[in-house]
Scaffold this active site. Structure first.
Site, PDB file in Angstrom:
ATOM      1  N   ASN A  14     -35.938  60.737 148.084  1.00  0.00           N
ATOM      2  CA  ASN A  14     -36.739  60.026 147.092  1.00  0.00           C
ATOM      3  C   ASN A  14     -37.764  59.154 147.830  1.00  0.00           C
ATOM      4  O   ASN A  14     -37.395  58.288 148.630  1.00  0.00           O
ATOM      5  CB  ASN A  14     -35.801  59.178 146.224  1.00  0.00           C
ATOM      6  N   ASP A  16     -40.110  57.146 146.443  1.00  0.00           N
ATOM      7  CA  ASP A  16     -40.687  56.076 145.610  1.00  0.00           C
ATOM      8  C   ASP A  16     -41.071  54.844 146.419  1.00  0.00           C
ATOM      9  O   ASP A  16     -42.115  54.235 146.189  1.00  0.00           O
ATOM     10  CB  ASP A  16     -39.677  55.613 144.548  1.00  0.00           C
ATOM     11  N   HIS A  17     -40.177  54.445 147.331  1.00  0.00           N
ATOM     12  CA  HIS A  17     -40.414  53.153 147.969  1.00  0.00           C
ATOM     13  C   HIS A  17     -41.442  53.204 149.095  1.00  0.00           C
ATOM     14  O   HIS A  17     -41.878  52.164 149.579  1.00  0.00           O
ATOM     15  CB  HIS A  17     -39.093  52.507 148.382  1.00  0.00           C
ATOM     16  N   ARG A  25     -49.981  46.276 148.184  1.00  0.00           N
ATOM     17  CA  ARG A  25     -51.274  45.765 148.627  1.00  0.00           C
ATOM     18  C   ARG A  25     -52.455  46.587 148.127  1.00  0.00           C
ATOM     19  O   ARG A  25     -53.597  46.275 148.466  1.00  0.00           O
ATOM     20  CB  ARG A  25     -51.297  45.716 150.170  1.00  0.00           C
ATOM     21  N   HIS A  50     -40.094  59.329 141.150  1.00  0.00           N
ATOM     22  CA  HIS A  50     -39.849  58.818 139.800  1.00  0.00           C
ATOM     23  C   HIS A  50     -41.151  58.226 139.263  1.00  0.00           C
ATOM     24  O   HIS A  50     -41.612  57.202 139.757  1.00  0.00           O
ATOM     25  CB  HIS A  50     -38.744  57.747 139.884  1.00  0.00           C
ATOM     26  N   ARG A  52     -42.377  56.136 136.886  1.00  0.00           N
ATOM     27  CA  ARG A  52     -41.871  55.164 135.906  1.00  0.00           C
ATOM     28  C   ARG A  52     -42.942  54.851 134.876  1.00  0.00           C
ATOM     29  O   ARG A  52     -44.134  54.933 135.153  1.00  0.00           O
ATOM     30  CB  ARG A  52     -41.439  53.867 136.609  1.00  0.00           C
ATOM     31  N   ARG A  56     -44.853  51.384 138.633  1.00  0.00           N
ATOM     32  CA  ARG A  56     -44.746  50.355 139.671  1.00  0.00           C
ATOM     33  C   ARG A  56     -44.829  50.938 141.087  1.00  0.00           C
ATOM     34  O   ARG A  56     -45.129  50.228 142.019  1.00  0.00           O
ATOM     35  CB  ARG A  56     -43.469  49.537 139.506  1.00  0.00           C
ATOM     36  N   HIS A  57     -44.504  52.224 141.236  1.00  0.00           N
ATOM     37  CA  HIS A  57     -44.651  52.813 142.588  1.00  0.00           C
ATOM     38  C   HIS A  57     -45.422  54.137 142.508  1.00  0.00           C
ATOM     39  O   HIS A  57     -46.593  54.186 142.849  1.00  0.00           O
ATOM     40  CB  HIS A  57     -43.321  52.916 143.352  1.00  0.00           C
ATOM     41  N   GLU A  77     -38.386  62.628 138.544  1.00  0.00           N
ATOM     42  CA  GLU A  77     -37.500  61.790 137.722  1.00  0.00           C
ATOM     43  C   GLU A  77     -38.350  61.133 136.657  1.00  0.00           C
ATOM     44  O   GLU A  77     -39.445  60.632 136.946  1.00  0.00           O
ATOM     45  CB  GLU A  77     -36.872  60.685 138.571  1.00  0.00           C
ATOM     46  N   THR A 107     -33.993  48.825 139.371  1.00  0.00           N
ATOM     47  CA  THR A 107     -33.860  50.252 139.655  1.00  0.00           C
ATOM     48  C   THR A 107     -33.089  50.854 138.491  1.00  0.00           C
ATOM     49  O   THR A 107     -32.752  50.136 137.544  1.00  0.00           O
ATOM     50  CB  THR A 107     -33.154  50.469 141.013  1.00  0.00           C
ATOM     51  N   THR A 108     -32.816  52.152 138.527  1.00  0.00           N
ATOM     52  CA  THR A 108     -32.118  52.786 137.405  1.00  0.00           C
ATOM     53  C   THR A 108     -30.660  52.324 137.410  1.00  0.00           C
ATOM     54  O   THR A 108     -29.877  52.738 138.252  1.00  0.00           O
ATOM     55  CB  THR A 108     -32.216  54.319 137.530  1.00  0.00           C
ATOM     56  N   GLU A 158     -26.788  64.830 137.379  1.00  0.00           N
ATOM     57  CA  GLU A 158     -26.709  64.018 138.597  1.00  0.00           C
ATOM     58  C   GLU A 158     -25.781  62.860 138.283  1.00  0.00           C
ATOM     59  O   GLU A 158     -26.025  62.096 137.340  1.00  0.00           O
ATOM     60  CB  GLU A 158     -28.104  63.522 139.006  1.00  0.00           C
ATOM     61  N   HIS A 198     -27.810  57.583 144.007  1.00  0.00           N
ATOM     62  CA  HIS A 198     -28.090  56.173 143.728  1.00  0.00           C
ATOM     63  C   HIS A 198     -27.230  55.269 144.599  1.00  0.00           C
ATOM     64  O   HIS A 198     -26.006  55.334 144.547  1.00  0.00           O
ATOM     65  CB  HIS A 198     -27.882  55.800 142.256  1.00  0.00           C
ATOM     66  N   GLY A 199     -27.909  54.475 145.411  1.00  0.00           N
ATOM     67  CA  GLY A 199     -27.226  53.493 146.252  1.00  0.00           C
ATOM     68  C   GLY A 199     -26.527  54.089 147.462  1.00  0.00           C
ATOM     69  O   GLY A 199     -25.788  53.380 148.157  1.00  0.00           O
ATOM     70  N   GLY A 220     -32.944  57.564 148.447  1.00  0.00           N
ATOM     71  CA  GLY A 220     -34.271  57.029 148.716  1.00  0.00           C
ATOM     72  C   GLY A 220     -34.279  55.729 149.496  1.00  0.00           C
ATOM     73  O   GLY A 220     -34.724  55.667 150.643  1.00  0.00           O
ATOM     74  N   HIS A 221     -33.761  54.675 148.877  1.00  0.00           N
ATOM     75  CA  HIS A 221     -33.939  53.328 149.421  1.00  0.00           C
ATOM     76  C   HIS A 221     -33.435  53.187 150.851  1.00  0.00           C
ATOM     77  O   HIS A 221     -34.126  52.634 151.715  1.00  0.00           O
ATOM     78  CB  HIS A 221     -33.226  52.326 148.491  1.00  0.00           C
TER      79      HIS A 221
HETATM   80  N1  PXP Z   1     -31.123  59.429 141.683  1.00  0.00           N
HETATM   81  C1  PXP Z   1     -31.727  58.859 140.625  1.00  0.00           C
HETATM   82  C2  PXP Z   1     -31.629  59.548 139.316  1.00  0.00           C
HETATM   83  C3  PXP Z   1     -32.445  57.654 140.755  1.00  0.00           C
HETATM   84  O1  PXP Z   1     -33.036  57.099 139.678  1.00  0.00           O
HETATM   85  C4  PXP Z   1     -32.556  57.073 142.034  1.00  0.00           C
HETATM   86  C5  PXP Z   1     -33.358  55.834 142.220  1.00  0.00           C
HETATM   87  O2  PXP Z   1     -34.678  56.069 141.897  1.00  0.00           O
HETATM   88  C6  PXP Z   1     -31.945  57.724 143.118  1.00  0.00           C
HETATM   89  C7  PXP Z   1     -31.203  58.887 142.923  1.00  0.00           C
HETATM   90  C8  PXP Z   1     -32.045  57.209 144.508  1.00  0.00           C
HETATM   91  O3  PXP Z   1     -31.406  55.973 144.614  1.00  0.00           O
HETATM   92  P1  PXP Z   1     -31.553  55.134 145.936  1.00  0.00           P
HETATM   93  O4  PXP Z   1     -32.993  54.759 146.059  1.00  0.00           O
HETATM   94  O5  PXP Z   1     -30.659  53.963 145.701  1.00  0.00           O
HETATM   95  O6  PXP Z   1     -31.109  56.001 147.082  1.00  0.00           O
END
Ligand code: PXP
Length: 248
Positions: A14, A16-17, A25, A50, A52, A56-57, A77, A107-108, A158, A198-199, A220-221
């Site tokens: 992912n 996004d970040h 910026r 994602h 959104r 935001r990203h 997403e 976050t989600t 998922e 996620h996480g 992602g994160h």
């Molecule tokens: N899966 C889904 C459906 C999500 O919404 C996210 C966060 O955008 C992730 C996975 C990835 O989560 P993380 O950034 O915590 O790894």
């Protein structure tokens, strides 16, 4: 794509970040096209982004540009809104993951409300499935939620691993892992393809990656955070290695 256990656990990265840093910026960098090139070369199986509602990203233009650049596959997403359905039907990503969305969340924060929203979600997903997009529902690892996903007609779920990731190591985390394991087994019995995410980070990914019926993890994160110090190539490879070690 089959729901059969596969020794190769796919890694969805992912991005996004990376866009979050750019948006902070308003600069043209870091460049997402370059990120995709590096992430794919480092072993990602699919690129997740994602779009959104508050943008935001990831921006609309990113989705258009990356559609041309991504070589592996795009996993878009998005919330179950008419606007997002229109975008997905126009852009035709390989995969779409439907997520709940609240503007104020960081976050989600939870899975989709599949139990109360079956009729609406079925109507939302049908044209996407019809268009050949692999539709996935982001759900809590609960058997009833998987039953609902099956009735809604999405071929993939998922499982939300946030509660597992946030639980204190020990009994609480073990209980969350057991919940993911049994939800994955239940979903598999229903014929669903089971992803998770996620996480997840380099320290907690192993026990999840070791669940044999899982098909793909979306992360992602933690990868983007590690990339600040070690670069995105090493960050993706390290995650790949952690997943492979757990499967070995
Ligand atoms: N899966 C889904 C459906 C999500 O919404 C996210 C966060 O955008 C992730 C996975 C990835 O989560 P993380 O950034 O915590 O790894």
């Amino acid at each position: 794509m089959t729901p059969d256990a596969d020794t190769h656990l796919r890694l969805g990265v992912n991005i996004d970040h990376i866009a979050t840093i750019r948006q902070a910026r308003g600069t043209p960098y870091p460049d997402l096209e370059e990120a995709v090139r590096l992430v794919e070369a480092a072993g990602a199986d699919i690129i997740t982004l994602h779009l959104r509602e508050d943008r935001r990203h990831i921006q609309d233009r990113d989705v258009e540009v990356l559609r041309e650049r991504i070589r592996t596959g795009m996993n878009l997403e998005m919330a179950a809104t008419p606007e997002m359905q229109g975008i997905a039907l126009r852009v035709r990503p390989e995969a779409c993951c439907i997520v709940p969305e609240r503007r104020e969340e960081l976050t989600t924060e939870g899975g989709l409300h599949v139990l109360g929203g079956e009729t609406r979600l079925r109507a939302f997903c049908a044209p996407l499935v019809e268009a050949g997009i692999e539709v996935s529902l982001f759900v809590e690892p609960e058997p009833a939620h998987l039953d609902a996903a099956r009735r809604i007609g999405a071929p993939v779920v998922e499982l939300h691993t946030g509660a597992y990731a946030n639980a204190a190591p020990g009994a609480a985390r073990d209980a969350e892992l057991a919940r993911i394991r049994s939800a994955a087994a239940h979903g598999r019995e229903l014929g669903l393809v089971i992803n998770a995410g996620h996480g997840l980070d380099y320290y907690n990914v192993g026990p999840v990656a070791a669940i044999p019926v899982l098909h793909e993890l979306n992360i992602g994160h933690s990868i983007v955070a590690r990339a600040i110090f070690s670069g995105i190539t090493a960050a993706v490879r390290d995650m790949r290695a952690a997943m492979d070690a757990a499967r070995a």
